[in-house]
Design a protein around this motif. Structure first.
Motif, PDB file in Angstrom:
ATOM      1  N   ALA A 196       0.828  -1.211   0.000  1.00  0.00           N
ATOM      2  CA  ALA A 196       0.000   0.000   0.000  1.00  0.00           C
ATOM      3  C   ALA A 196       0.859   1.257   0.000  1.00  0.00           C
ATOM      4  N   ARG A 200       0.853   4.144  -2.895  1.00  0.00           N
ATOM      5  CA  ARG A 200       0.571   5.550  -2.604  1.00  0.00           C
ATOM      6  C   ARG A 200       1.658   6.452  -3.185  1.00  0.00           C
ATOM      7  N   PHE A 213      -7.570   2.379  -4.441  1.00  0.00           N
ATOM      8  CA  PHE A 213      -7.709   3.558  -3.588  1.00  0.00           C
ATOM      9  C   PHE A 213      -8.988   4.341  -3.887  1.00  0.00           C
ATOM     10  N   TYR A 214      -9.825   3.827  -4.774  1.00  0.00           N
ATOM     11  CA  TYR A 214     -11.059   4.524  -5.158  1.00  0.00           C
ATOM     12  C   TYR A 214     -12.235   3.570  -4.949  1.00  0.00           C
ATOM     13  N   GLU A 230      -9.508   7.613  -1.521  1.00  0.00           N
ATOM     14  CA  GLU A 230      -8.963   7.558  -0.175  1.00  0.00           C
ATOM     15  C   GLU A 230      -8.029   8.752   0.060  1.00  0.00           C
ATOM     16  N   VAL A 233      -4.396  10.386  -2.099  1.00  0.00           N
ATOM     17  CA  VAL A 233      -4.293  10.185  -3.559  1.00  0.00           C
ATOM     18  C   VAL A 233      -5.168  11.222  -4.244  1.00  0.00           C
TER      19      VAL A 233
END
Length: 618
Positions: A196, A200, A213-214, A230, A233
Motif C-alpha cells: 500500500a 501511494r 484507492f477509489y 482515499e 491520492v
C-alpha cells in the motif's frame, strides 16, 4: 505450471514450434531487437500487447515504449504478445509458461508486466496471458514475488472492467511518466515497503491511477452512486502529456520483424492530437491538443530509419496526416532524398476536406492503390450532428480529382446507429455511392471499384456522445440488410461489422467494475481474441452475463443523464465534462463547432488546464 528457466523453456518450445501457425511470432531475435544483461539492470519489464505479434508489432506505441525503456541503462524491456490459439494449446499441453521473446524468461520472473489497452475486445486476452504466465488474475491475490501488473493506452480512460486485475493504470502519454514509475520500482526493490505504501507513492506520479484507492458505490437501480478517493491520492487522476513533441523520445532503430506484419514499414509520427472535434471520436478528445514535429526533426529521424531498417516505405502517421501543416515540404524532401533508393511515402489517414490530389499522386507514383474517404454519414444533417465538418461537395470534388488523376478504386466509410439517425440518412449513403459510381463513369474510369464499409456506432467515454445509447442489435442488423439490398451492384463491394461484436465493445467501453466478474467467467469459459471473427464466441458471453446476473444492455443500450455519475468520472482527459455536455447539446441542435487551429478557442479546457498549447510548425 512448475518453475522453469529460460533454457528449459527454449528447449521445450523448439520441440513443438514447427507445428504451430507462423512460428516466427514466438522466436524473437529480430533485427534491432535489444538483448540486455539481466544482472546488470535494476528493473526488468515485459511489455505486453494483448493481440497477435503482427498486430502488436505494427503499433507505434509498442515501438516507442520498448526502445524508450531500453534507452535507460538501469532498465530492461522485453516483449510478449498474445499467443494464437494453436500456440496456447501447445504451451498448456507442454506445461510451458508464457515467456518474453528476447530471453525466453517466464513472465513471472519480471518485476513489471505492462499491457497496452488499444481495444475493449482484447480484455480477455489480458486475463488469458496472465493465466498462461502463472500470475494470479486478481491484484489482491498476488504476493510480494509476483510482477506488478500495469496498463495504459486509450482504454485506460475507462479501465473499470479491468480494475480488479491491474495494480495501476497509466493515463495519457507515457514517455516521461513510465521512467518515473520504473525509478520508483527500482527503489522498491532495494528498500521494500508495504504494498500500500508503494502504491501511494506511485499514485503521486502524473496520470497514475491505482483502482484500489477509489471506492465505488451503486444505487438500487444499478447506476453508480459515487466514487470516493482515499486520503493521500488525487481525487481526480489527470492524464500525463508530452508538451514538446520535438523533444519527445522517438526510436530511430526500430525492430524489423522476420515475418510480414500489418503495417510493415517505417513509421514517422508527424503530429499528435486532433482538433476537428468529431463527436463520436474518443482519440480526437483524449489526445488533445495538436502538437506537431518540426520538418527538421522528422527529416533527421527519417535519415536514421532508412539506414537502420532497410524498409522501402515511410508512413507519415497521425490521426489525420493531411492536417499536418508541413506535409507538402516534408513529403517532397523525403522523396527527393530517398526516391532514388526506391523509398516511398504513404499517408495512412486523409480527410475529404484536406485531400490533396497532387500530394496523393506524388506519394503513389509507382502504384496507385485505392483511396479511402470517410463521410461517416449519408446526409449533411447527420454530418452536422457528429461535427464531421465535410460536405457532399467536398467528397465529390475529392473523388473527381482522384478519378482524373488515374485512380479507379475508392472506399467510402460510414457508420450506422449514430444519434438521431433516420431512414433518410441510410438512403443518403446509397445515394452517395450511386453518385460516386456515376462520376466515375462520366470521368471515363475503367474497371471502377467502389467499396462501401459500414460499422456500428459505439459510444465511448470522454466524448460528447458518452451519454448516448448504442442502438439495439436487431435494429442495426435490419439496417445492414437494408443497405446490402440497396447496394447490389457488381461494381460495389459492401462490408459491415458484426453487430454482436460492436455490442460487446459498447458494453465494456461504458462499463463499470461489476463487469470484472463477467470478464473472468468468460475468459475461463474459453473466450479470447474476441475481436477476431473466427474466434468470437458470443454464446459464451451471453452465458457469462446470465450466470453473473448482469444485463449487458444496461451498459450498451441505456441513455445516461447529465447528472449521472459516470464510471470514469474520476479519470480526466483534460477535456472538461462541461465542454462535452455543450458539444452533446450542440449535436442535438445540428450545430457545428469550428476547428480551434483556425478559429477561436472552443473552450475544451485542455490548454489552460494542462499548461500546454497547440503547437503548429507550418
Amino acid at each position: 505450471m512448475c518453475e522453469q528457466n529460460a533454457a528449459e523453456i527454449r528447449r521445450k518450445v523448439d520441440r513443438f514450434l514447427t507445428r504451430v501457425l507462423k512460428p516466427g511470432r514466438y522466436l524473437g531475435a529480430e533485427w534491432n531487437s535489444i538483448h540486455k544483461e539481466w544482472e546488470s539492470t535494476r528493473v526488468h519489464m515485459a511489455f505486453a500487447f494483448p493481440d497477435v505479434y503482427e498486430v502488436g508489432m505494427s503499433h507505434l506505441g509498442t515501438r516507442i515504449l520498448y526502445h524508450l525503456v531500453n534507452s535507460f541503462p538501469d532498465f530492461l524491456c522485453e516483449r510478449v504478445f498474445a499467443p494464437w490459439v494453436d500456440m496456447e494449446a501447445r504451451l498448456r499441453e507442454n506445461e510451458v509458461p508464457l515467456y518474453a521473446l528476447e530471453s525466453f524468461r517466464p513472465l513471472k520472473t519480471f518485476d513489471v508486466l505492462g499491457f497496452t489497452l488499444q481495444y475493449e475486445l482484447s480484455f480477455t486476452n489480458v486475463l488469458n496471458m496472465l493465466d498462461l504466465a502463472g500470475i494470479p488474475l486478481r491484484s489482491g491475490k498476488r504476493k510480494a514475488g509476483d510482477p506488478w501488473v500495469i496498463a495504459g493506452g486509450p482504454c485506460a480512460f475507462n479501465p473499470e472492467p479491468l480494475a480488479p486485475f491491474i495494480d495501476f493504470f497509466l493515463l495519457g502519454e507515457s514517455e516521461e511518466q513510465l521512467p518515473q514509475v520504473l525509478d520508483l520500482m527500482a527503489e522498491q526493490k532495494e528498500n521494500p515497503r508495504p504494498r500500500a505504501d508503494f502504491l501511494r507513492r506511485v499514485a503521486q506520479v502524473q496520470g497514475v491511477y491505482v483502482p484500489e484507492f477509489y471506492q465505488v458505490s451503486y444505487r438500487e437501480d444499478g447506476r453508480v452512486q459515487g466514487i470516493e478517493a482515499e486520503p493521500g491520492v488525487p481525487r481526480v487522476v489527470e492524464k500525463a502529456i508530452v508538451k514538446d513533441l520535438d523533444q519527445a523520445f522517438f526510436p530511430t532503430e526500430p525492430i524489423v520483424p522476420y515475418l510480414e506484419i500489418v503495417h510493415d514499414r517505417m513509421m514517422l509520427e508527424v503530429m499528435r492530437g486532433c482538433s476537428r472535434g468529431c463527436r463520436f471520436c474518443q482519440a480526437g478528445m483524449i489526445y488533445r491538443p495538436v502538437r506537431e514535429r518540426s520538418p527538421q526533426t522528422l527529416l533527421g529521424q527519417a535519415e536514421k530509419l532508412v539506414r537502420s531498417t532497410g524498409y522501402e516505405e515511410i508512413s507519415l502517421t497521425s490521426l489525420s496526416s493531411g492536417d499536418y501543416s508541413c506535409i507538402r515540404p516534408v513529403v517532397g524532401d523525403i522523396l527527393a532524398r530517398y526516391g532514388g533508393e526506391w523509398v516511398g511515402v504513404s499517408l495512412p489517414s486523409l480527410r475529404i476536406d484536406s485531400f490533396d490530389v497532387e500530394l496523393a499522386a506524388q506519394v503513389q507514383k509507382v502504384r496507385k492503390s485505392g483511396l479511402t474517404f470517410a463521410p461517416e454519414a449519408g446526409t449533411q444533417r447527420l454530418r452536422n450532428v457528429i461535427n464531421k465538418g465535410v460536405t457532399e461537395e467536398d467528397l465529390m470534388a475529392a473523388v473527381g480529382a482522384a478519378f482524373r488523376a488515374g485512380w479507379s478504386g475508392i472506399k467510402l466509410y460510414f457508420m450506422i446507429g449514430l444519434p438521431t439517425e433516420t431512414q433518410e440518412d441510410l438512403d443518403g449513403m446509397v445515394a452517395l455511392a450511386a453518385k460516386v459510381l456515376d462520376l466515375g463513369k462520366r470521368s471515363g474510369v475503367r474497371n471502377m471499384r467502389l467499396t462501401v464499409s459500414v460499422s456500428s456506432f459505439v459510444p465511448k467515454s470522454h466524448t460528447p456522445f458518452q451519454w448516448e445509447p448504442q442502438e439495439r442489435q436487431a435494429s442495426l442488423a435490419q439496417k445492414q440488410q437494408y443497405l446490402k439490398e440497396r447496394l447490389r451492384d457488381r461494381r460495389i463491394k459492401f462490408n459491415y461489422h458484426d453487430v454482436a461484436t460492436s455490442f460487446l465493445e459498447a458494453v465494456f467501453a461504458k462499463g463499470d467494475r461489476r463487469l470484472a466478474d463477467v470478464l473472468e467467467h468468460a475468459c475461463r469459459a474459453g473466450c479470447r481474441f474476441d475481436g477476431w471473427t473466427e474466434q468470437f464466441r458470443y454464446g459464451l458471453w451471453q452465458e457469462s452475463f446470465r450466470e453473473l446476473g448482469l444485463d449487458p444492455g444496461f451498459y450498451a443500450n441505456r441513455t445516461l443523464d447529465y447528472d449521472d455519475v459516470l464510471p470514469w468520472d474520476h479519470l480526466e482527459s483534460g477535456v472538461s465534462k462541461k465542454f462535452l455536455m455543450q458539444e452533446h447539446w450542440k449535436a442535438l441542435r445540428e450545430a457545428n463547432t469550428q476547428d480551434c487551429r483556425f478559429a477561436e478557442c472552443t473552450g475544451c479546457g485542455v490548454c489552460p488546464g494542462r499548461g500546454v498549447r497547440i503547437d503548429l510548425k507550418g
